[in-house]
Design a protein around this motif. Structure first.
Motif, PDB file in Angstrom:
ATOM      1  N   ASP A  88      38.240  42.337  51.159  1.00  0.00           N
ATOM      2  CA  ASP A  88      38.664  42.794  49.837  1.00  0.00           C
ATOM      3  C   ASP A  88      39.069  41.605  48.966  1.00  0.00           C
ATOM      4  N   GLU A  89      39.661  40.592  49.570  1.00  0.00           N
ATOM      5  CA  GLU A  89      40.016  39.388  48.821  1.00  0.00           C
ATOM      6  C   GLU A  89      38.765  38.610  48.440  1.00  0.00           C
ATOM      7  N   GLN A  90      37.770  38.556  49.323  1.00  0.00           N
ATOM      8  CA  GLN A  90      36.511  37.911  48.981  1.00  0.00           C
ATOM      9  C   GLN A  90      35.864  38.602  47.785  1.00  0.00           C
ATOM     10  N   LEU A  91      35.897  39.936  47.780  1.00  0.00           N
ATOM     11  CA  LEU A  91      35.321  40.667  46.658  1.00  0.00           C
ATOM     12  C   LEU A  91      36.064  40.334  45.375  1.00  0.00           C
ATOM     13  N   ARG A  92      37.388  40.309  45.433  1.00  0.00           N
ATOM     14  CA  ARG A  92      38.176  39.968  44.238  1.00  0.00           C
ATOM     15  C   ARG A  92      37.817  38.565  43.740  1.00  0.00           C
ATOM     16  N   MET A  93      37.658  37.624  44.669  1.00  0.00           N
ATOM     17  CA  MET A  93      37.320  36.254  44.300  1.00  0.00           C
ATOM     18  C   MET A  93      35.901  36.151  43.739  1.00  0.00           C
ATOM     19  N   LEU A  94      34.961  36.901  44.321  1.00  0.00           N
ATOM     20  CA  LEU A  94      33.604  36.918  43.793  1.00  0.00           C
ATOM     21  C   LEU A  94      33.577  37.443  42.366  1.00  0.00           C
ATOM     22  N   HIS A  98      32.480  35.349  39.092  1.00  0.00           N
ATOM     23  CA  HIS A  98      31.342  35.770  38.269  1.00  0.00           C
ATOM     24  C   HIS A  98      31.786  36.050  36.835  1.00  0.00           C
ATOM     25  N   VAL A  99      32.963  36.618  36.656  1.00  0.00           N
ATOM     26  CA  VAL A  99      33.448  36.869  35.296  1.00  0.00           C
ATOM     27  C   VAL A  99      33.671  35.550  34.561  1.00  0.00           C
ATOM     28  N   ASP A 100      34.219  34.560  35.245  1.00  0.00           N
ATOM     29  CA  ASP A 100      34.370  33.243  34.618  1.00  0.00           C
ATOM     30  C   ASP A 100      33.012  32.706  34.172  1.00  0.00           C
ATOM     31  N   PHE A 101      32.014  32.834  35.043  1.00  0.00           N
ATOM     32  CA  PHE A 101      30.664  32.401  34.686  1.00  0.00           C
ATOM     33  C   PHE A 101      30.156  33.170  33.467  1.00  0.00           C
ATOM     34  N   ALA A 102      30.309  34.479  33.483  1.00  0.00           N
ATOM     35  CA  ALA A 102      29.775  35.316  32.406  1.00  0.00           C
ATOM     36  C   ALA A 102      30.432  34.995  31.070  1.00  0.00           C
ATOM     37  N   LEU A 103      31.724  34.722  31.078  1.00  0.00           N
ATOM     38  CA  LEU A 103      32.417  34.395  29.835  1.00  0.00           C
ATOM     39  C   LEU A 103      32.003  33.023  29.305  1.00  0.00           C
ATOM     40  N   MET A 184      39.726  39.930  27.719  1.00  0.00           N
ATOM     41  CA  MET A 184      38.378  40.325  28.103  1.00  0.00           C
ATOM     42  C   MET A 184      38.152  40.093  29.593  1.00  0.00           C
ATOM     43  N   ARG A 185      38.652  38.977  30.106  1.00  0.00           N
ATOM     44  CA  ARG A 185      38.513  38.689  31.532  1.00  0.00           C
ATOM     45  C   ARG A 185      39.179  39.793  32.363  1.00  0.00           C
ATOM     46  N   GLY A 186      40.380  40.186  31.969  1.00  0.00           N
ATOM     47  CA  GLY A 186      41.087  41.233  32.699  1.00  0.00           C
ATOM     48  C   GLY A 186      40.343  42.556  32.688  1.00  0.00           C
ATOM     49  N   ILE A 187      39.781  42.911  31.535  1.00  0.00           N
ATOM     50  CA  ILE A 187      39.039  44.173  31.423  1.00  0.00           C
ATOM     51  C   ILE A 187      37.804  44.146  32.321  1.00  0.00           C
ATOM     52  N   LEU A 188      37.028  43.059  32.231  1.00  0.00           N
ATOM     53  CA  LEU A 188      35.795  42.970  33.013  1.00  0.00           C
ATOM     54  C   LEU A 188      36.087  42.961  34.508  1.00  0.00           C
ATOM     55  N   GLU A 189      37.108  42.233  34.913  1.00  0.00           N
ATOM     56  CA  GLU A 189      37.436  42.174  36.340  1.00  0.00           C
ATOM     57  C   GLU A 189      37.875  43.539  36.855  1.00  0.00           C
ATOM     58  N   SER A 190      38.730  44.227  36.108  1.00  0.00           N
ATOM     59  CA  SER A 190      39.230  45.522  36.590  1.00  0.00           C
ATOM     60  C   SER A 190      38.117  46.566  36.633  1.00  0.00           C
ATOM     61  N   LEU A 191      37.235  46.573  35.642  1.00  0.00           N
ATOM     62  CA  LEU A 191      36.130  47.535  35.637  1.00  0.00           C
ATOM     63  C   LEU A 191      35.155  47.260  36.774  1.00  0.00           C
ATOM     64  N   ALA A 192      34.822  45.982  36.975  1.00  0.00           N
ATOM     65  CA  ALA A 192      33.881  45.632  38.044  1.00  0.00           C
ATOM     66  C   ALA A 192      34.457  45.969  39.412  1.00  0.00           C
ATOM     67  N   LEU A 193      35.720  45.649  39.633  1.00  0.00           N
ATOM     68  CA  LEU A 193      36.339  45.954  40.926  1.00  0.00           C
ATOM     69  C   LEU A 193      36.401  47.458  41.164  1.00  0.00           C
TER      70      LEU A 193
END
Length: 199
Positions: A88-94, A98-103, A184-193
């Motif tokens: 689950d931590e690996q998924l959070r880190m992935l 990826h969100v950092d890359f996308a932004l 925006m980072r927070g929104i994208l991360e929470s939706l993706a997770l």
């Protein structure tokens, strides 16, 4: 003499990187077909013919841009998986990676969506191969979290997550202010997770 050769090599590598950065911006703004090698060279202060010292043609420039971005994603994903942390931590880190890359890479995402078909078949196959390898990293992590799902369903889940995170050319437009980008980072991360973890 060796130092002079090293300096020349470093200078050529720096110019190649500058050309790739300029191509990323120009192709995203005008489309692959709308940019000439002369315009690309002018963006970094060289003539159009000088670009041929670095790339065989314009398609080779596009291939290098997409290959560089795809390889960076794969290397980053491999670093996350190599930590050996809980899945689950690996998924959070992935997702965070990826969100950092996308932004930071909205131009690359726009190019990928619009201009991938402009590559030669061999170059497109190689870019896709790297991207598939990246997807399989995600599938491996997701398989541990959703052991009941088939590999095909896990790939669908991963691509759905990418769709959310790679929406930045549209969703993050004008989000240059640090506070807006953080939101925006927070929104994208929470939706993706939420999409990737849901049962």
């Amino acid at each position: 003499m060796a130092d002079a050769g090293t300096a020349r090599e470093r200078g050529k590598a720096d110019r190649t990187a500058a050309l790739l950065d300029a191509a990323t911006t120009l192709f995203a703004q005008r489309g692959f077909a709308g940019v000439s090698l002369e315009q690309l060279g002018a963006a970094v202060g060289v003539s159009g013919p000088a670009v041929y010292r670095h790339f065989a043609n314009k398609q080779a420039v596009l291939a290098a841009v997409l290959h560089r971005a795809s390889s960076m994603l794969l290397a980053g994903g491999q670093r996350v998986v190599a930590t050996g942390d809980a899945l689950d931590e690996q998924l959070r880190m992935l997702v965070a990676f990826h969100v950092d890359f996308a932004l930071a890479s909205t131009d690359v995402i726009r190019m990928q969506d619009r201009d991938l078909s402009s590559l030669t078949s061999d170059a497109r196959h190689e870019v896709r191969r790297i991207q598939r390898e990246y997807v399989e990293l995600w599938v491996t992590v997701l398989r541990g979290l959703h052991p009941e799902e088939s590999a095909a369903r896990l790939r669908v889940r991963a691509h759905a997550g990418f769709g959310l995170m790679n929406s930045t050319p549209h969703s993050a437009r004008g989000a240059g202010v640090a506070a807006a980008t953080t939101e925006m980072r927070g929104i994208l991360e929470s939706l993706a997770l939420a999409a990737l973890r849901s049962r």
